[in-house]
Structure formats: C-alpha cells, structure tokens
Design an enzyme around this catalytic site. Structure first.
Site, PDB file in Angstrom:
ATOM      1  N   SER A  52      -5.654   2.881  -0.369  1.00 27.72           N
ATOM      2  CA  SER A  52      -4.580   3.707  -0.907  1.00 27.72           C
ATOM      3  C   SER A  52      -3.731   2.958  -1.926  1.00 27.72           C
ATOM      4  CB  SER A  52      -3.694   4.229   0.236  1.00 27.72           C
ATOM      5  OG  SER A  52      -3.091   3.157   0.931  1.00 27.72           O
ATOM      6  N   ASP A  74       0.431  -0.330   4.510  1.00 27.99           N
ATOM      7  CA  ASP A  74      -0.210  -1.640   4.418  1.00 27.99           C
ATOM      8  C   ASP A  74      -0.982  -1.769   3.105  1.00 27.99           C
ATOM      9  OD1 ASP A  74      -2.348   0.021   4.824  1.00 27.99           O
ATOM     10  OD2 ASP A  74      -3.181  -1.077   6.510  1.00 27.99           O
ATOM     11  N   ASP A 126      -4.650  -3.085   1.649  1.00 27.03           N
ATOM     12  CA  ASP A 126      -6.014  -3.544   1.890  1.00 27.03           C
ATOM     13  C   ASP A 126      -6.403  -4.484   0.767  1.00 27.03           C
ATOM     14  OD1 ASP A 126      -6.565  -1.951   4.235  1.00 27.03           O
ATOM     15  OD2 ASP A 126      -6.611  -0.220   2.886  1.00 27.03           O
ATOM     16  N   ASP A 176      -4.286  -6.187   5.512  1.00 24.89           N
ATOM     17  CA  ASP A 176      -5.629  -6.387   6.058  1.00 24.89           C
ATOM     18  C   ASP A 176      -6.460  -7.045   4.968  1.00 24.89           C
ATOM     19  OD1 ASP A 176      -4.782  -5.127   8.334  1.00 24.89           O
ATOM     20  OD2 ASP A 176      -5.840  -3.252   7.938  1.00 24.89           O
ATOM     21  N   LYS A 230      -3.260  14.079   1.559  1.00 26.45           N
ATOM     22  CA  LYS A 230      -3.139  13.080   2.626  1.00 26.45           C
ATOM     23  C   LYS A 230      -1.957  13.388   3.537  1.00 26.45           C
ATOM     24  CE  LYS A 230      -3.719   8.740   2.016  1.00 26.45           C
ATOM     25  NZ  LYS A 230      -3.674   7.340   1.563  1.00 26.45           N
ATOM     26  N   TYR A 243      -6.220  13.318  10.287  1.00 26.03           N
ATOM     27  CA  TYR A 243      -6.374  12.109   9.470  1.00 26.03           C
ATOM     28  C   TYR A 243      -6.668  10.947  10.400  1.00 26.03           C
ATOM     29  CZ  TYR A 243      -5.349   8.846   5.603  1.00 26.03           C
ATOM     30  OH  TYR A 243      -5.429   7.889   4.616  1.00 26.03           O
TER      31      TYR A 243
END
Length: 622
Positions: free
Chosen positions: A110, A121, A123, A175, A236, A245
């Site tokens: 995202s 968060d 990625d 992450d 979303k 979701y």
C-alpha cells in the site's frame, strides 16, 4: 534511492505525461475498454465528494507524516549500506570495493501504491549482492537493528513462507523482507522488473522479490495513477468496514483489491474515481467466476518456477475467485477464498452496486457506502474462537497462527450439507473471562456466524470439526516449537442473546440500529452459494458492457481442461476432502448435537456437550 510511496516528483510527472500521451491509443489489459467516454461534470463533483467523505477515516496522511516515513526509510537505507559494507569487509573484500557493492531498499504494498492509511505499516525489501546471504540478514543485520534506539518490537520470522524481520522504527511498523541477486553489486538505478534477474535464485528470494515486482507492474498497467489511487482508497476502506479484507481468513487482501480496481481502470481508462468505484461494483458483481481476472497476458518466461496454470496444476482448477498477479511467476492471490467467503463478497458487491447507483443519482451520500453491516444481527448462532496467552508478545504470535488456520475450520463447516454459510468476522474482540482463574493474560475472540438450512428436526454434529480444528492448531504450534505456557485455544457455541457476555452491549446496540435495512437488502445467500449468481436477477447492463464482461479473458479460460469442473462448486468438496484427510485427526467420542433451525436455542447436556433445541418460530430479535 528507493521507490517511495509516490516516487520522486520528476518520476511521477513523467509517468503522468506518458499516460496522457498513450491512453487514447493504447489498450490496457487483456481486452479493449468498455468505455472511453470522458468524465461528465457531475462525475467530477462526485469524485470531490468522495475525497471529502474519505478524510474522516484517516486514509490521507499529512505532509509531515509523509516526510517522517521518508526519514525512516532513509535511516534504514543507511543501515543496510553499512551492514553490507561490514559483511563484505569481513569476507576479505577490500574496503574500496566494499564501498561500491551497493545494496538497496525497495518498498511495495500500500505504501508503494500510494494508498496507505495514517499509521499504516511499510512493506520493504532489502536487496543485496550475491555474496550476502539470508543467514547474514537474520544474524548480523538483526543485531545491528537491535542496537538502534528507534527500533522496538523487533522480531525475526525466519521460517515463514516469506521470511521477514518485523519491527517498529520510530513508531512506524515495518515488515522487511530480504533477497539477494546474483550480481556483484547492486546499482542505485536497479530495476527489478527484468524477469531474468530471477534466474537461478532460490524460491524464498523469488517470493520476496514478487511483492515489489507485482506492485510496480500494477502501477505500470493502469491508465491514470491518480484516479486509480483514489478509487482504491475508497474500495479498501469499504472492504475493511464491511469485514471482507483479509487474505488469511479467505477474503481478499490488499494486492487483490488493488488488481480488481486496476482492472476496472483498464475497462474505463478515462473515468474519474467516483465513476470507477461505481463501475467496480458493476463489473465484479457481474463477473463470471471462476473466470480469472488478469491485468496482462501471462508471461512466457520459463525459469522453472511454478505459475498459476489450470492446464497443468490440478489444484488451480478448484480456485473459486482467481485473481492473477501480473509479474512472473504469476500466482493466484486469492487461493484462500472459500465458498462461504465468495458468497459473502458477492453479496457485498451487489449491495455496493445498489448503493452506488443511488449515490451517483444524488439520492445517497458516500458516507452510506462506508457504514459497516450489522454482522451480529444477521445470525442467531455463532462459533466463538477464544485465543489467550500469558503475555502480549505470546498472544501476538499465537493469534497469528490461529488466524492462519481459521479457513480450515470454515472449509470443514462448509462440507456439512446442513450449513448454508459459515461467516467469519475478521474483527477480533478483547475479552477477560470472569470464570478464568488467571485474568492476567491477554485474550482475543473471533466469531463465526452460522446459517443453517431451513429444515425441521435436523441433527447436526459439529464436534468433529471444532475439536479437530483445535487439535490441528495445537499440533502445528507444537511442531514449530511455538506453544508456551498459558497459550490456549477454545471454541464454543454462542447464542446471539449471550453476546453481551463477550462483547460490549453498546456495540451490540449500535449494530441493532442499522440491522433492519441491511438484513432486508441482503440476498438469498443459500441460492448464491449453491447455484452461483443468477444473471436473470441482476440489474440489466448496457449491451456493450455485458458483451465485454462475458468475453473478458476468454483466451485463458479456453485453456482450462474440460474436466476442471471449475463451475461446479461441489468439486470444491473434493479438494476439501483432500485437505481434511491430510490435516484432521480422528474425532473423539464427545458429541455436539444440533437440532438445526435459525431460531433455535441452546442447552447444556449432562455430558458437557451443547445442543440446539427447536423452539417456537419467531422473527423478533432476542
């Protein structure tokens, strides 16, 4: 330095310029567009209203918050460069050479798509040259992170399907994956889209690279990135508010929703965000699942990695809602979808279409689209999964394992011919059991709503499914050496009137407020799950839209083997049989008997089992 949330200003402007030059002449995706009509003034007004409606939900970050993320990534990039240099020197590489071997951080998900929420968060992917190994990443780099004052909640998950280091860096969850390329050095301008970079890499590196490659390919395949981003933010938010979701629980995850919105953008290349949201529901309520959704022709590259192909892979023929990633090796991002979760999503697509029809006509506001449905008012009987642990750290790890296995319970319940629907709510609830001897631990609950067939005096035994689910989870925890003192998993039946014992009464009251309209507008889920979507009951579409949807990606569908049985949802039962024969153990002699009816009530038997007893019919809530 790395692809950020929006990329550099120069890169973004160039991308928009290229799109404007080609959108009138280029076909995006597998088929020609359904409509290339430019937006009307009313569509632009609706888009402005949509953007304003999204703001209260925290889907946009301030400039200060965006800069904070950039600072964090800059610090991480510096740590990666230092670590790679230190490891290189320890391998007897001259310092002057070690300075130039490179290393890079890429973002995906995202954040890279530019649709992350406040506090979401990041990625990230660390890419290193060939002499840096995964073992180095999970030892020396992990130790380097541990020394940083900004880093908290640091943990490594080295044995995961995609190995990852999780952390909070200056308050932002990250992450971070790892992949090494078979190159002497990683230049600053390295582009991961070249398929040949995957040659001779191990599977874990390919999986780690896949997130970045898919995200960048999605952005490349949409006609207008800004319209795509705003529409995706809306979809979303709608999916999260409506409880659909979650890839782990059998719904769609972020990349799947992004690909569906991207496909809508390809079919309506000049549409603005409000129109795209409306057409999204129109297209995918009409979509003839399990026909796959593809954003481009599958690549012919053959580097030995498994790709989604129902001609070759028998298990691919049983996927119910295939959405295929656009980068090699192509995968189905929705293989967890079950009959129940597909039914629930199709119902939400239909409701979304009806509501956006009214929104586009000015009869409703966008706020209505984001009202959560009353989950607990839809069902009278639930299976409650209680997950508890002694500490918050143990609880986080324990919940992750249980959540990854819940879909096995859903599939098991679906095999019962008397259960029409098993509806897992992705939202977890905190609870302290007053009957527990030790309330110092942490406890979370998930609820599965059950809808039974309309048959009188029917006995349904669920003990086997529930007990073997808990055994499967505990066995997996023991095998991975995760199981610790205080970790507990309990599954029990809960009647709707018992919910206040577990959930805040104010929450139940708020749900009851909206239950009337939502339940009246629901579709017949039993018919949908057993027969598929009846096209005669759907809203009529313009001829060109119906024709295009019917022909979407036929060249891939033709390649399916004639015996694939994809349209027959009973074939999913055969796959379920394979899953359960290899996963579940023999049931104990304990019995749970249900005289099935949606208005039944519970009683506790002398042997401790729970039964549902047939009452007088009633339509009123408890």
């Amino acid at each position: 330095m790395w692809p950020s949330q929006l990329g550099s200003t120069q890169q973004n402007n160039q991308q928009q310029s290229n799109q404007q030059n080609v959108q009138n002449s280029q076909t995006f995706g597998m088929t020609s567009p359904i409509s290339t009509a430019p937006p009307k003034p009313s569509d632009i007004v609706k888009t402005t209203e949509l953007e304003e409606a999204l703001k209260p939900y925290g889907v946009f970050e301030t400039e200060q918050e965006l800069n904070h993320r950039m600072d964090i990534l800059s610090k991480l990039y510096g740590l990666v460069k230092k670590w790679i240099k230190d490891v290189s020197i320890s391998l007897n590489m001259p310092e002057s050479v070690a300075e130039n071997v490179g290393g890079k951080i890429y973002t995906f998900g995202s954040y890279r798509l530019g649709v992350h929420n406040k506090g979401a968060d990041i990625d990230a992917l660390c890419v290193a040259p060939r002499h840096i190994g995964r073992t180095d990443y999970f030892t020396s780099f992990f130790d380097l992170l541990r020394q940083q004052p900004e880093v908290t909640d640091l943990r490594a998950v080295e044995d995961a399907f995609v190995p990852v280091i999780k952390m909070k860096f200056d308050g932002i969850e990250i992450d971070m994956l790892f992949a090494k390329l078979l190159l002497k050095e990683i230049p600053e301008t390295m582009d991961l889209q070249d398929d040949m970079l995957l040659k001779s890499l191990d599977t874990k590196c390919v999986r780690s690279l896949n997130g970045c490659r898919v995200t960048d390919e999605i952005l490349r395949l949409v006609p207008n990135v800004d319209n795509f981003r705003l529409a995706l933010r809306a979809i979303k938010l709608w999916a999260k508010r409506h409880g659909i979701y979650s890839n782990a629980l059998g719904y769609l995850g972020g990349v799947s929703w992004a690909m569906l919105v991207a496909r809508t953008c390809q079919l309506y290349p000049q549409a603005v965000a409000a129109t795209l949201v409306h057409k999204f529901f129109l297209v995918f309520y009409q979509w003839k699942w399990p026909q796959p959704v593809l954003l481009k022709q599958p690549s012919n590259v053959n580097l030995g990695f498994s790709v989604w192909d129902p001609r070759v892979n028998i298990q691919d023929r049983y996927h119910l809602m295939p959405i295929i990633t656009p980068a090699y090796p192509q995968q189905n991002s929705t293989f967890n979808v079950s009959t129940s979760t597909r039914t629930i999503m199709m119902e939400e697509f239909k409701n979304g279409l009806q509501l956006t029809d009214e929104i586009m006509l000015g009869k409703q506001s966008w706020d209505r689209l984001f009202e959560p449905p009353p989950f607990f008012m839809k069902y009278r009987h639930f299976i409650m999964l209680s997950v508890s642990a002694a500490t918050s750290e143990d609880h986080l790890e324990w919940c992750g394992l249980v959540e990854s296995k819940v879909r096995l319970l859903i599939v098991s319940l679906e095999r019962n011919p008397h259960i029409v629907l098993a509806h897992i709510n992705p939202e977890s609830f905190s609870h302290v059991d007053p009957n527990s001897e030790n309330n110092s631990g942490v406890c979370s609950m998930w609820f599965i709503g059950l809808e039974f067939a309309k048959t009188e005096n029917l006995n349904v035994n669920l003990t086997y499914d529930i007990q073997n689910f808990t055994k499967t989870v505990n066995r997996q925890a023991a095998f991975s050496k995760m199981l610790k003192e205080g970790m507990d998993l309990e599954a029990r039946h809960v009647k709707r009137k018992q919910l206040p014992q577990y959930i805040s009464p104010s929450f139940i009251k708020r749900e009851r407020k909206y239950s009337g309209n939502s339940i009246r507008n629901g579709m017949d889920r039993k018919r949908l799950s057993t027969e598929g979507v009846d096209s005669s009951k759907k809203p009529r579409l313009p001829e060109e839209l119906s024709q295009s949807v019917n022909n979407l990606d036929k060249n891939v569908s033709r390649k399916r083997s004639s015996d694939s049985g994809c349209q027959d949802t009973t074939k999913q039962g055969r796959l379920s049989d394979e899953i359960h024969s290899s996963t579940f153990e023999e049931s104990s002699n304990n019995s749970l008997t249900i005289n099935d009816d949606s208005n039944s009530t519970f009683s506790i038997n002398d042997d401790g089992s729970t039964s549902i007893l047939q009452p007088q019919p009633t339509d009123s809530p408890p």
